[in-house]
Design a protein around this motif. Structure first.
Motif, PDB file in Angstrom:
ATOM      1  N   LEU A 178       0.844  -1.192   0.000  1.00 29.14           N
ATOM      2  CA  LEU A 178       0.000   0.000   0.000  1.00 29.14           C
ATOM      3  C   LEU A 178       0.881   1.244   0.000  1.00 29.14           C
ATOM      4  O   LEU A 178       2.041   1.227   0.377  1.00 29.14           O
ATOM      5  CB  LEU A 178      -0.968   0.024   1.188  1.00 29.14           C
ATOM      6  N   ASP A 179       0.287   2.343  -0.479  1.00 28.55           N
ATOM      7  CA  ASP A 179       0.953   3.639  -0.456  1.00 28.55           C
ATOM      8  C   ASP A 179      -0.128   4.705  -0.531  1.00 28.55           C
ATOM      9  O   ASP A 179      -1.254   4.447  -0.969  1.00 28.55           O
ATOM     10  CB  ASP A 179       1.943   3.781  -1.610  1.00 28.55           C
ATOM     11  N   PHE A 180       0.231   5.919  -0.101  1.00 28.16           N
ATOM     12  CA  PHE A 180      -0.702   7.034  -0.142  1.00 28.16           C
ATOM     13  C   PHE A 180      -0.495   7.852  -1.406  1.00 28.16           C
ATOM     14  O   PHE A 180       0.641   8.147  -1.789  1.00 28.16           O
ATOM     15  CB  PHE A 180      -0.499   7.937   1.086  1.00 28.16           C
ATOM     16  N   ILE A 181      -1.594   8.236  -2.033  1.00 27.67           N
ATOM     17  CA  ILE A 181      -1.566   9.211  -3.114  1.00 27.67           C
ATOM     18  C   ILE A 181      -1.571  10.615  -2.526  1.00 27.67           C
ATOM     19  O   ILE A 181      -0.826  11.489  -2.943  1.00 27.67           O
ATOM     20  CB  ILE A 181      -2.759   8.999  -4.069  1.00 27.67           C
ATOM     21  N   ASP A 182      -2.438  10.848  -1.537  1.00 31.58           N
ATOM     22  CA  ASP A 182      -2.454  12.067  -0.734  1.00 31.58           C
ATOM     23  C   ASP A 182      -2.994  11.684   0.637  1.00 31.58           C
ATOM     24  O   ASP A 182      -3.155  10.491   0.928  1.00 31.58           O
ATOM     25  CB  ASP A 182      -3.270  13.183  -1.404  1.00 31.58           C
ATOM     26  N   ASN A 183      -3.293  12.664   1.464  1.00 30.66           N
ATOM     27  CA  ASN A 183      -3.694  12.351   2.843  1.00 30.66           C
ATOM     28  C   ASN A 183      -5.036  11.632   2.943  1.00 30.66           C
ATOM     29  O   ASN A 183      -5.331  11.030   3.975  1.00 30.66           O
ATOM     30  CB  ASN A 183      -3.741  13.635   3.672  1.00 30.66           C
ATOM     31  N   ARG A 184      -5.851  11.682   1.884  1.00 29.95           N
ATOM     32  CA  ARG A 184      -7.172  11.069   1.928  1.00 29.95           C
ATOM     33  C   ARG A 184      -7.349   9.964   0.890  1.00 29.95           C
ATOM     34  O   ARG A 184      -8.432   9.388   0.790  1.00 29.95           O
ATOM     35  CB  ARG A 184      -8.258  12.137   1.699  1.00 29.95           C
ATOM     36  N   THR A 185      -6.326   9.680   0.108  1.00 30.12           N
ATOM     37  CA  THR A 185      -6.446   8.703  -0.970  1.00 30.12           C
ATOM     38  C   THR A 185      -5.256   7.754  -0.915  1.00 30.12           C
ATOM     39  O   THR A 185      -4.122   8.191  -0.764  1.00 30.12           O
ATOM     40  CB  THR A 185      -6.482   9.404  -2.347  1.00 30.12           C
ATOM     41  N   PHE A 186      -5.526   6.477  -1.033  1.00 30.20           N
ATOM     42  CA  PHE A 186      -4.453   5.497  -0.943  1.00 30.20           C
ATOM     43  C   PHE A 186      -4.683   4.375  -1.943  1.00 30.20           C
ATOM     44  O   PHE A 186      -5.785   4.199  -2.481  1.00 30.20           O
ATOM     45  CB  PHE A 186      -4.307   4.951   0.480  1.00 30.20           C
ATOM     46  N   VAL A 187      -3.639   3.630  -2.202  1.00 30.41           N
ATOM     47  CA  VAL A 187      -3.683   2.537  -3.170  1.00 30.41           C
ATOM     48  C   VAL A 187      -3.247   1.249  -2.489  1.00 30.41           C
ATOM     49  O   VAL A 187      -2.344   1.246  -1.645  1.00 30.41           O
ATOM     50  CB  VAL A 187      -2.805   2.864  -4.400  1.00 30.41           C
ATOM     51  N   VAL A 188      -3.914   0.160  -2.838  1.00 29.19           N
ATOM     52  CA  VAL A 188      -3.666  -1.151  -2.235  1.00 29.19           C
ATOM     53  C   VAL A 188      -3.330  -2.143  -3.335  1.00 29.19           C
ATOM     54  O   VAL A 188      -3.994  -2.183  -4.379  1.00 29.19           O
ATOM     55  CB  VAL A 188      -4.916  -1.626  -1.457  1.00 29.19           C
ATOM     56  N   ALA A 189      -2.295  -2.949  -3.111  1.00 29.46           N
ATOM     57  CA  ALA A 189      -1.938  -4.043  -4.015  1.00 29.46           C
ATOM     58  C   ALA A 189      -2.323  -5.358  -3.355  1.00 29.46           C
ATOM     59  O   ALA A 189      -1.842  -5.668  -2.261  1.00 29.46           O
ATOM     60  CB  ALA A 189      -0.446  -4.016  -4.337  1.00 29.46           C
ATOM     61  N   ASN A 190      -3.201  -6.112  -4.003  1.00 29.95           N
ATOM     62  CA  ASN A 190      -3.681  -7.398  -3.497  1.00 29.95           C
ATOM     63  C   ASN A 190      -2.952  -8.528  -4.217  1.00 29.95           C
ATOM     64  O   ASN A 190      -3.099  -8.684  -5.434  1.00 29.95           O
ATOM     65  CB  ASN A 190      -5.181  -7.537  -3.748  1.00 29.95           C
TER      66      ASN A 190
END
Length: 347
Positions: free
Chosen positions: A94-106
């Protein structure tokens, strides 16, 4: 006896001192129940810490305060929220795009972009839907995505750099908020030298990308100042990493910290005005006690730390694994005042 840098010697490593943190009973219960963990990541504003709950197919978001003090930093975890989704499976990266948006790798699925629920984490669970699911393209399909890193590009674009664990490659997926995070471009980014890429990190100046290579027991470093592709060979190699997983550049780019899933260690590598060539750890420190490490030792590849991140104040290192869901250490105590002096004694 732990794996160590001196072949044929009995090496005893000292346990690196932890930084204690304050948390409510509910936070501690949530950490104890998270199960097998993988990556973890601080938000850009340093107010959230996301933990990949691989075993229970969810993401744990912790509301955290880190304040400098005369001694070790003060760390308080003030709340949490468990995020679940049909688009969250074996959450590995996982990583953050910004303080309210993030991305998850499954690892058992695809990559998904999410928005955080409104309000502060208050101990509740939330079912959320993705803003976008990234699949790749016909000639650059995502398969067994593991760790992911967000790279900011020009004109508001973002690149998701994704370790495809069992196809042994890193792919790049260019997205833009304006287009609802749809993938505008998919490409094979890196492949040479990789065998189960298990972690990825970008240097803060954007020059280097480091990728853990589980099957070759090292970390490959690629120079991003030139175009990358499937034929690009690594510019540098971090050796003796055992089974490397999470890794991070320090803010000034002088060191890389590598979590070793096959030992209780975090290995520290020092640069010499760059990361070209081969190098061995300048220092290795234990971040797990023997009991915790041996309890998680299901195989030679397991038991040690998995996720690793450095907070935005560049003073605290966070690590996670199943047997120790969360622990904090001072960055200075990990790197050491004299990085060339490994913290061990030979018996």
């Amino acid at each position: 006896m732990h794996p160590g840098p001196l072949a044929g010697a009995v090496v005893v490593f000292d346990m690196n001192p932890r930084i204690d943190f304050e948390a409510t009973g509910a936070v501690n219960d949530a950490l104890a129940a998270i199960g097998r963990t993988e990556d973890l990541r601080f938000s850009p504003d340093n107010r959230l810490l996301a933990v990949a709950g691989y075993g229970r197919r969810r993401c744990l978001m912790l509301r955290i305060d880190i304040e400098p003090t005369a001694g070790a930093p003060s760390i308080v975890i003030r709340g949490f929220v468990e995020l679940r989704s049909d688009s969250m499976g074996e959450v590995h990266g996982l990583d953050f795009i910004d303080n309210r948006t993030f991305v998850v790798a499954n690892r058992d699925g695809l990559v998904a972009v999410f928005a955080l629920p409104q309000g502060d984490p208050a101990g509740q669970g939330h079912e959320i839907s993705p803003l976008r699911v990234i699949k790749g393209s016909r000639f650059c399909r995502l398969r067994t995505p593991g760790s992911v890193a967000v790279r900011r590009e020009s004109h508001g674009r973002l690149s998701l750099l994704v370790c495809n664990n069992y196809t042994h490659r890193v792919t790049r997926h260019v997205i833009h908020r304006r287009w609802g995070y749809r993938a505008l471009w998919n490409q094979l980014l890196l492949e040479q030298g990789l065998d189960i890429p298990d972690g990825i990190a970008l240097s803060h100046d954007g020059r280097w990308v480091a990728v853990s290579s589980h099957g070759t027991n090292d970390v490959k470093i690629y120079d991003m100042s030139a175009p990358l592709g499937g034929e690009t060979r690594p510019a540098g190699v971090l050796e003796n990493a055992n089974y490397p997983h999470g890794l991070r550049f320090t803010q000034d780019g002088s060191h890389i910290l590598v979590a070793d899933a096959g030992s209780p260690m975090v290995h520290v590598y020092a640069s010499d005005e760059g990361w070209k060539g081969r190098r061995t750890p300048s220092r290795s420190v234990a971040v797990l006690d023997d009991e915790s490490f041996l309890r998680g030792r299901a195989s030679v590849e397991e038991g040690g730390p998995k996720g690793l991140d450095i907070d935005k104040s560049n003073s605290v290192v966070a690590v996670t694994c199943q047997e120790q869901p969360l622990a904090f250490y001072g960055l200075s105590s990990i790197v050491g005042r004299k990085a060339a002096e490994p913290e061990f004694r030979v018996l």
